[in-house]
Scaffold this motif. Structure first.
Motif, PDB file in Angstrom:
ATOM      1  N   LEU A  27      14.642 -12.616   0.614  1.00  0.00           N
ATOM      2  CA  LEU A  27      15.498 -11.595   1.209  1.00  0.00           C
ATOM      3  C   LEU A  27      14.781 -10.252   1.298  1.00  0.00           C
ATOM      4  N   LEU A  28      15.051  -9.559   2.375  1.00  0.00           N
ATOM      5  CA  LEU A  28      14.570  -8.196   2.539  1.00  0.00           C
ATOM      6  C   LEU A  28      15.613  -7.452   3.360  1.00  0.00           C
ATOM      7  N   PRO A  29      16.207  -6.384   2.818  1.00  0.00           N
ATOM      8  CA  PRO A  29      17.158  -5.616   3.631  1.00  0.00           C
ATOM      9  C   PRO A  29      16.538  -5.226   4.968  1.00  0.00           C
ATOM     10  N   ALA A  30      17.304  -5.372   6.042  1.00  0.00           N
ATOM     11  CA  ALA A  30      16.770  -5.197   7.398  1.00  0.00           C
ATOM     12  C   ALA A  30      16.240  -3.802   7.654  1.00  0.00           C
ATOM     13  N   GLY A  31      16.676  -2.825   6.847  1.00  0.00           N
ATOM     14  CA  GLY A  31      16.167  -1.475   7.022  1.00  0.00           C
ATOM     15  C   GLY A  31      14.664  -1.375   6.884  1.00  0.00           C
ATOM     16  N   TYR A  32      14.065  -2.237   6.056  1.00  0.00           N
ATOM     17  CA  TYR A  32      12.610  -2.168   5.853  1.00  0.00           C
ATOM     18  C   TYR A  32      11.834  -2.562   7.115  1.00  0.00           C
ATOM     19  N   PRO A  33      12.036  -3.769   7.663  1.00  0.00           N
ATOM     20  CA  PRO A  33      11.296  -4.090   8.885  1.00  0.00           C
ATOM     21  C   PRO A  33      11.639  -3.166  10.042  1.00  0.00           C
ATOM     22  N   ARG A  34      12.886  -2.731  10.120  1.00  0.00           N
ATOM     23  CA  ARG A  34      13.249  -1.805  11.195  1.00  0.00           C
ATOM     24  C   ARG A  34      12.482  -0.492  11.073  1.00  0.00           C
ATOM     25  N   VAL A  65       3.723  -2.292   1.736  1.00  0.00           N
ATOM     26  CA  VAL A  65       4.905  -1.621   1.220  1.00  0.00           C
ATOM     27  C   VAL A  65       5.446  -2.440   0.048  1.00  0.00           C
ATOM     28  N   ILE A  66       5.626  -1.788  -1.101  1.00  0.00           N
ATOM     29  CA  ILE A  66       6.319  -2.419  -2.217  1.00  0.00           C
ATOM     30  C   ILE A  66       7.752  -1.904  -2.182  1.00  0.00           C
ATOM     31  N   ALA A  67       8.686  -2.812  -1.930  1.00  0.00           N
ATOM     32  CA  ALA A  67      10.069  -2.442  -1.658  1.00  0.00           C
ATOM     33  C   ALA A  67      10.843  -2.155  -2.938  1.00  0.00           C
ATOM     34  N   GLY A  68      12.038  -1.603  -2.759  1.00  0.00           N
ATOM     35  CA  GLY A  68      12.938  -1.369  -3.876  1.00  0.00           C
ATOM     36  C   GLY A  68      13.468  -2.672  -4.441  1.00  0.00           C
ATOM     37  N   GLY A  69      14.183  -2.566  -5.561  1.00  0.00           N
ATOM     38  CA  GLY A  69      14.697  -3.778  -6.177  1.00  0.00           C
ATOM     39  C   GLY A  69      15.027  -3.579  -7.639  1.00  0.00           C
ATOM     40  N   PRO A  70      14.925  -4.646  -8.437  1.00  0.00           N
ATOM     41  CA  PRO A  70      15.365  -4.600  -9.833  1.00  0.00           C
ATOM     42  C   PRO A  70      14.453  -3.743 -10.710  1.00  0.00           C
ATOM     43  N   ASP A  71      14.941  -3.450 -11.907  1.00  0.00           N
ATOM     44  CA  ASP A  71      14.164  -2.664 -12.859  1.00  0.00           C
ATOM     45  C   ASP A  71      12.880  -3.390 -13.255  1.00  0.00           C
ATOM     46  N   VAL A 165      17.758  13.255   1.258  1.00  0.00           N
ATOM     47  CA  VAL A 165      17.315  11.862   1.375  1.00  0.00           C
ATOM     48  C   VAL A 165      18.363  10.895   0.837  1.00  0.00           C
ATOM     49  N   PRO A 166      18.379   9.648   1.352  1.00  0.00           N
ATOM     50  CA  PRO A 166      19.240   8.605   0.789  1.00  0.00           C
ATOM     51  C   PRO A 166      18.650   8.091  -0.522  1.00  0.00           C
ATOM     52  N   THR A 167      19.484   7.947  -1.533  1.00  0.00           N
ATOM     53  CA  THR A 167      18.961   7.635  -2.865  1.00  0.00           C
ATOM     54  C   THR A 167      19.883   6.687  -3.615  1.00  0.00           C
ATOM     55  N   TYR A 168      19.264   5.828  -4.449  1.00  0.00           N
ATOM     56  CA  TYR A 168      20.028   4.934  -5.320  1.00  0.00           C
ATOM     57  C   TYR A 168      19.079   4.448  -6.414  1.00  0.00           C
ATOM     58  N   HIS A 169      19.169   5.054  -7.594  1.00  0.00           N
ATOM     59  CA  HIS A 169      18.313   4.622  -8.705  1.00  0.00           C
ATOM     60  C   HIS A 169      18.869   5.173 -10.007  1.00  0.00           C
ATOM     61  N   PRO A 209      13.714   5.600   2.269  1.00  0.00           N
ATOM     62  CA  PRO A 209      13.592   5.966   3.682  1.00  0.00           C
ATOM     63  C   PRO A 209      14.155   4.919   4.632  1.00  0.00           C
ATOM     64  N   GLU A 210      14.211   3.656   4.197  1.00  0.00           N
ATOM     65  CA  GLU A 210      14.728   2.597   5.081  1.00  0.00           C
ATOM     66  C   GLU A 210      16.229   2.729   5.318  1.00  0.00           C
TER      67      GLU A 210
END
Length: 226
Positions: A27-34, A65-71, A165-169, A209-210
């Motif tokens: 899985l990869l949220p579509a925001g990344y490839p877009r 690109v190393i994407a977001g995800g778990p801790d 910026v959009p943020t979630y962490h 940023p995605e």
């Protein structure tokens, strides 16, 4: 391909449901490839694999690109687990650390996003704050806050001045890894961007940023990868 740079993006392995199926999926949220596409690149998904293959994979890419995800597993930076730290993702930690090491060794342009920034810091010997309050407004909902760049940094050159910026962490950089410098901060002093000092193009951003319309950070990676 029409000459567009090939950008590898690390992915999740999770159980997912679509149609009549409920199976493990890459899985990869579509925001990344877009975001990669909007900045002028071609996105290639890189699900967890044998770390021994990382150097060969990176050799075929123009950027990573190393994407977001778990801790990140606290054991990776020699810390005891805080009860508020999330579940382990050992296969992903191993694969992405190997990708980061290969990219740094080869000089392949590298962008870390959220977890990706934290993992870049850990890969270079840094540590993380395992929990901070106030940076997640609601579970599963991205918030926004201002990020102020350090003048003269690579990050500042990409975004200009302070941006929202959009943020979630809920985790953050603590001790910086070897060769990394902080290049942006939130209002409470949380490190929001890190970059590698010297000629190699390696940048990490704590925000997502995605999830926004600004392609400046990804465009910087694409230009470096061209």
């Amino acid at each position: 391909m029409t000459g567009r740079p090939l950008i590898g993006v690390s992915t999740y392995l999770e159980t997912a449901r679509w149609g009549v199926w409920e199976l493990e999926a890459a899985l990869l949220p579509a925001g990344y490839p877009r975001l990669v596409q909007a900045a002028g690149g071609v996105a290639a998904m890189l699900p967890p694999d044998d770390p021994a293959y990382a150097a060969g994979v990176v050799a075929r890419l123009d950027g990573l690109v190393i994407a977001g995800g778990p801790d990140v597993d606290p054991g990776r930076y020699g810390a005891a687990r805080d009860p508020r730290c999330g579940p382990e993702a050992r296969a992903r930690d191993s694969w992405e650390l190997a990708l980061i090491g290969a990219a740094l060794a080869a000089g392949t342009p590298l962008l870390g996003i959220c977890r990706g920034m934290q993992l870049l810091n850990v890969a270079l010997g840094g540590t993380l704050v395992q929990h901070i309050d106030g940076h997640v407004e609601a579970v599963g909902v991205f918030g926004r806050h201002g990020v102020k760049p350090v003048p003269g940094s690579l990050y500042a050159g990409l975004v200009g001045g302070e941006v929202s910026v959009p943020t979630y962490h809920h985790q953050a950089v603590d001790r910086l890894g070897e060769g990394l410098v902080a290049s942006a901060f939130a209002g409470d002093g949380t490190v929001e961007a890190v970059e590698l000092a010297g000629p190699r193009w390696a940048l990490g951003v704590q925000w997502h940023p995605e999830m926004g319309a600004d392609v400046s950070v990804m465009r910087g990676l694409i230009e470096a990868a061209s």
